[in-house]
Design an enzyme around this catalytic site. Structure first.
Site, PDB file in Angstrom:
ATOM      1  CB  CYS A  88      -3.490  38.013  59.892  1.00  0.00           C
ATOM      2  SG  CYS A  88      -3.936  36.443  59.154  1.00  0.00           S
ATOM      3  CD  GLU A 137      -8.973  38.762  64.479  1.00  0.00           C
ATOM      4  OE1 GLU A 137      -8.058  39.486  64.902  1.00  0.00           O
ATOM      5  OE2 GLU A 137      -8.828  37.964  63.542  1.00  0.00           O
TER       6      GLU A 137
END
Length: 202
Positions: A88, A137
């Site tokens: 990530c 996000e």
């Protein structure tokens, strides 16, 4: 504080102090549609209530259809020591999410995917109880294949494991995982099933 967008692929702005250079990593801020609206310093973007920013999540599988997991290094300021998906991260301002995903996978795990394909996006808001930080996000998802053995950077990754869908379920029930893991996994499942086939169990 948010600023206007920087030039493409610019990784950071550097602040020089008497003790040396301190780099300020910038993230790309976006609106609810994923359109860039500015930049913010990385830690500031994760302070409650969080600033919506661009991110990516990678899911890589071996030839047996097993997912490569990583356990985040204990020295990480955000979600240390927990298991998560292959990789990530955040694109630099102006960097494409695909390029960032490939770059960061190599930086953290020492591998280059033999295939890396877009798998949609997901938007979420996940507080991290341990650190008090917030993940606001707009996440670009990628699935792919890997044939080489990981060679992790110990400052980024504490451990890796290839797991089947059944093994993942057992591990997830027993070990701590990142707050965002199930959200990004569920969002990527259609692309994962297309990649691994119906017999993979994903």
């Amino acid at each position: 504080m948010p600023t206007s967008p920087t030039s493409p692929t610019s990784p950071a702005t550097a602040n020089t102090e008497a003790t040396g250079a301190l780099q300020e990593i910038l993230l790309e801020l976006v609106d609810e549609h994923g359109t860039t609206i500015g930049t913010a310093e990385k830690l500031a973007a994760h302070q409650p209530p969080g600033l919506l920013h661009r991110a990516f999540s990678v899911f890589l599988f071996d030839e047996r259809g097993r997912l490569l997991l990583q356990r985040r290094a204990l020295g990480k300021y955000h979600s240390p020591g927990v298991w998560s998906n292959t990789c990530c991260g955040h694109p630099y301002p102006g960097e494409s999410p695909l390029a960032a995903a490939a770059r960061r996978t190599h930086e953290e795990l020492g591998i280059s995917p033999s295939l890396l394909a877009e798998a949609g996006t997901v938007r979420y808001n996940h507080p991290d109880p341990a650190s008090g930080l917030v993940e606001q996000e707009f996440n670009h998802l990628f699935v792919g294949l890997v044939s080489a053995a990981p060679e992790p950077d110990p400052e980024e990754v504490g451990e890796t494991a290839f797991v089947t869908a059944e093994e993942l379920a057992a591990r997830h029930a027993e070990a701590p995982f990142s707050a965002w893991f199930m959200t990004v996994l569920d969002a990527a499942r259609p692309a994962i099933r297309e990649l691994t086939g119906p017999s993979g169990g994903w």
